[in-house]
Write a protein that holds these residues in place. Structure first.
Motif, short mmCIF file in Angstrom:
data_model
loop_
_atom_site.label_atom_id
_atom_site.label_comp_id
_atom_site.label_asym_id
_atom_site.label_seq_id
_atom_site.Cartn_x
_atom_site.Cartn_y
_atom_site.Cartn_z
N GLU A 125 0.83 -1.20 0.00
CA GLU A 125 0.00 0.00 0.00
C GLU A 125 0.87 1.25 0.00
OE1 GLU A 125 -3.65 -0.16 2.62
OE2 GLU A 125 -2.71 -2.05 3.15
N TRP A 126 0.43 2.25 -0.77
CA TRP A 126 1.18 3.50 -0.82
C TRP A 126 1.10 4.24 0.52
CZ3 TRP A 126 4.58 4.60 -4.33
CH2 TRP A 126 4.41 4.24 -5.67
N ASP A 127 -0.07 4.22 1.14
CA ASP A 127 -0.32 5.11 2.27
C ASP A 127 -1.30 4.40 3.19
OD1 ASP A 127 -1.65 7.28 3.81
OD2 ASP A 127 -0.46 8.62 2.53
N MET A 128 -0.98 4.32 4.48
CA MET A 128 -1.79 3.54 5.41
C MET A 128 -2.88 4.37 6.10
SD MET A 128 -0.46 0.66 4.92
CE MET A 128 -1.32 -0.30 6.16
N GLY A 129 -3.04 5.64 5.70
CA GLY A 129 -4.00 6.52 6.37
C GLY A 129 -5.42 6.41 5.85
N PHE A 130 -6.27 7.31 6.34
CA PHE A 130 -7.69 7.33 5.97
C PHE A 130 -7.92 7.90 4.58
CE2 PHE A 130 -7.57 7.71 10.57
CZ PHE A 130 -8.54 6.82 10.98
N ARG A 187 -6.45 3.81 12.31
CA ARG A 187 -5.68 3.16 11.24
C ARG A 187 -4.37 2.64 11.83
NH1 ARG A 187 -9.73 2.91 9.21
NH2 ARG A 187 -10.47 3.60 7.18
N ASN A 188 -3.98 1.45 11.40
CA ASN A 188 -2.75 0.82 11.89
C ASN A 188 -1.79 0.53 10.76
OD1 ASN A 188 -3.58 0.34 14.70
ND2 ASN A 188 -5.08 -1.06 13.79
N ALA A 189 -0.52 0.54 11.08
CA ALA A 189 0.49 0.08 10.12
C ALA A 189 1.50 -0.77 10.89
CB ALA A 189 1.21 1.26 9.48
N ASN A 205 10.51 6.56 8.91
CA ASN A 205 11.73 5.94 8.36
C ASN A 205 12.02 6.39 6.93
OD1 ASN A 205 11.87 4.62 10.82
ND2 ASN A 205 10.78 2.82 10.07
N GLY A 206 12.07 7.69 6.76
CA GLY A 206 12.42 8.24 5.45
C GLY A 206 11.37 7.96 4.38
N GLY A 207 10.13 7.67 4.80
CA GLY A 207 9.06 7.46 3.82
C GLY A 207 8.82 6.01 3.46
N GLU A 208 9.37 5.09 4.27
CA GLU A 208 9.08 3.65 4.05
C GLU A 208 7.62 3.35 4.35
OE1 GLU A 208 13.51 2.03 5.26
OE2 GLU A 208 11.79 1.37 6.44
N THR A 209 7.09 4.06 5.36
CA THR A 209 5.67 3.95 5.70
C THR A 209 5.10 5.36 5.75
OG1 THR A 209 6.09 1.99 7.03
CG2 THR A 209 4.02 3.15 7.45
N VAL A 210 3.95 5.55 5.11
CA VAL A 210 3.31 6.87 5.08
C VAL A 210 1.86 6.72 5.53
CG1 VAL A 210 2.85 8.92 3.67
CG2 VAL A 210 4.78 7.45 3.10
N MET A 211 1.37 7.71 6.27
CA MET A 211 -0.02 7.68 6.74
C MET A 211 -0.61 9.08 6.64
SD MET A 211 -1.29 5.97 10.30
CE MET A 211 -1.08 4.22 10.21
N SER A 212 -1.69 9.22 5.89
CA SER A 212 -2.28 10.55 5.68
C SER A 212 -3.73 10.59 6.12
CB SER A 212 -2.21 10.93 4.20
OG SER A 212 -0.88 10.88 3.75
#
Ligand code: FRU
Length: 456
Positions: free
Chosen positions: A266-271, A401-403, A425-432
């Motif tokens: 997934e690109w982004d783990m947010g809502f 939301r969880n990652a 971590n430098g954009g390894e995981t993103v949440m918006s």
């Protein structure tokens, strides 16, 4: 509304509560997918799915246009295309743009919804690939229909859309998102020598990934291929696929038509993230912009009553990480917007004006709380990063939301007036997410690390 009323309405919206500082928003009305991302004649062009005036997303959709020499300072132009031919009567839907011989070529889906007793999956809907050109990014040529439903392979339902075009050597390639008659999501691949005549060259899909794939994109980074797409109809779990529809990428090595897709990420783990598109800029950067939004059936946006809804993400540079996964990080131009910097001691609570940015390098568990209503926390034992709203209005219906993250070594959190993007971590995981604070300040409590807080 007449012209004067439209301009007055836009002026009011410009100064309204929750109006963002550095995210692209529609001047009024509704925005969804970014479209036609390109650099052409010395300027960046960002088009977007736009329904003027009405913010609910139920009125006809065309393409709005922003442009500028600097992606962080873009100017609104106008709606450059609206439905006005039978083949796009119900929407100038998503698509892409690419330069050839000094001309910008635009490809989009003309959406048609016929009147009658249809299921709108196997019948009653038209999806046409339409082409226009522009010499200045703003005035477009006559619309030319290149492909109609009857031209797509027999296994396709009526749902075929969102052309993304790129060049491979001397050949033009195009991907289209599709739903098969067997209700499987897939991507159709086409080739062309002249951007006008397109030949179907194969289908790419992976079993177990929903009934429809929207907004496909293909690109290579350091010699590795990636197919980005938005699958609809995936099951939902506590730590993955938590949104109504998902958005992510598959490693796709070799010729796209023959490739076996790798693991979906997934690109982004947010809502609030969907329908991203990438493009290559003159510096050779692969830049991604997404819709910082989501289909409204689950949660809403407090700006709707004020006359507009949704925005795009901050442009993110995409790079290849060591583990073969992609990283996304705000483009370097963003840093130039920062003004003052303050130290925020571990365990402290302080009020800051929005927008703000938090940077830190935690070494263990931590929590960041905004206004006592939104908590972001990392639990190392559980290997979980969580974003949780405890207030209905603040999150406008958003919950948790969880990652899964083994360890958080660095965090960057960018809060605009009504959105938050978290880069771990430098954009390894993103949440918006969107959020709706009472005013233009936020009370911030940080426990677990000493942070640097920037203002703008
Ligand atoms: C994705 C999408 C696209 C379509 C567009 C219409 O959000 O459904 O598939 O082209 O929005 O606005």
């Amino acid at each position: 509304m007449d012209n004067k009323e439209i301009m007055e309405n836009r002026e009011r919206i410009k100064n309204a509560k929750w109006r963002q500082r550095f995210h692209i928003e529609p001047p009024d009305g509704w925005l969804n997918d970014p479209n036609g991302l390109s650099f052409y004649k010395g300027e960046y062009h960002v088009y977007f799915q736009y329904s003027p005036i009405a913010a609910d997303g139920h009125t006809p959709r065309g393409w709005g246009h922003y442009h500028g020499a600097d992606l962080m300072h873009m100017a609104y132009d106008k709606a450059v295309m609206m439905p006005d031919i039978p083949e796009d009567s119900h929407g100038v839907y998503s698509g892409s743009a690419i330069e050839n011989d000094g001309v910008l070529h635009i490809f989009y889906t003309g959406n048609v919804k016929m009147e009658g007793d249809y299921d709108y999956v196997t019948a009653g809907r038209g999806a046409n690939v339409i082409h226009v050109t522009t010499a200045d990014g703003s005035e477009v040529s006559e619309k030319q229909v290149l492909l109609r439903n009857s031209d797509y392979p027999d296994f396709c339902s009526c749902h075929v859309r969102d052309p993304k075009v790129w060049k491979e050597g001397e050949v033009w390639k195009m991907v289209l998102g599709a739903r098969t008659l067997g209700n499987e999501g897939c991507v159709l691949v086409y080739e062309s020598a002249d951007l006008i005549n397109w030949k179907y060259t194969g289908k790419v899909y992976k079993e177990g990934y929903g009934y429809m794939w929207e907004c496909p994109d293909y690109f290579e980074l350091d010699g590795k291929g990636f197919l980005s797409t938005c699958p609809q109809g995936l099951p939902h779990y506590e730590t993955k696929w938590q949104n109504l529809n998902e958005s992510g990428y598959f490693p796709a090595d070799g010729r796209l038509e023959d490739s076996r897709l790798g693991e979906f990420a997934e690109w982004d783990m947010g809502f609030d993230f969907y329908a991203p598109q990438t493009f290559l800029d003159p510096q050779g950067r692969r830049i991604l912009i997404g819709w910082l939004g989501m289909d409204n059936r689950v949660y809403g946006n407090a700006t709707t009553e004020l006359g507009w809804q949704h925005c795009l993400t901050i442009p993110r540079e995409v790079t290849l990480g060591e583990n073969g996964r992609l990283r996304q990080y705000p483009i370097a131009e963003f840093d130039a917007l920062r003004k003052g910097e303050r130290r925020h001691a571990d365990g402290c609570t302080a009020k800051y004006a929005l927008p703000l940015e938090i940077c830190g390098e935690p070494t263990a568990d931590f929590t960041i709380t905004l206004d006592g209503k939104l908590e972001l926390r990392f639990d190392k034992a559980k290997q979980l990063f969580t974003m949780e709203f405890s207030d209905e209005k603040y999150g406008c219906g958003r919950g948790t939301r969880n990652a899964v993250v083994a360890n958080v070594r660095s965090i960057r959190l960018i809060a605009d007036l009504s959105s938050i993007e978290v880069y771990l971590n430098g954009g390894e995981t993103v949440m918006s997410t969107r959020f709706y604070p009472d005013g233009d300040c936020a009370e911030l409590e940080i426990k677990g690390f000493e942070a640097q807080v920037w203002d703008f």
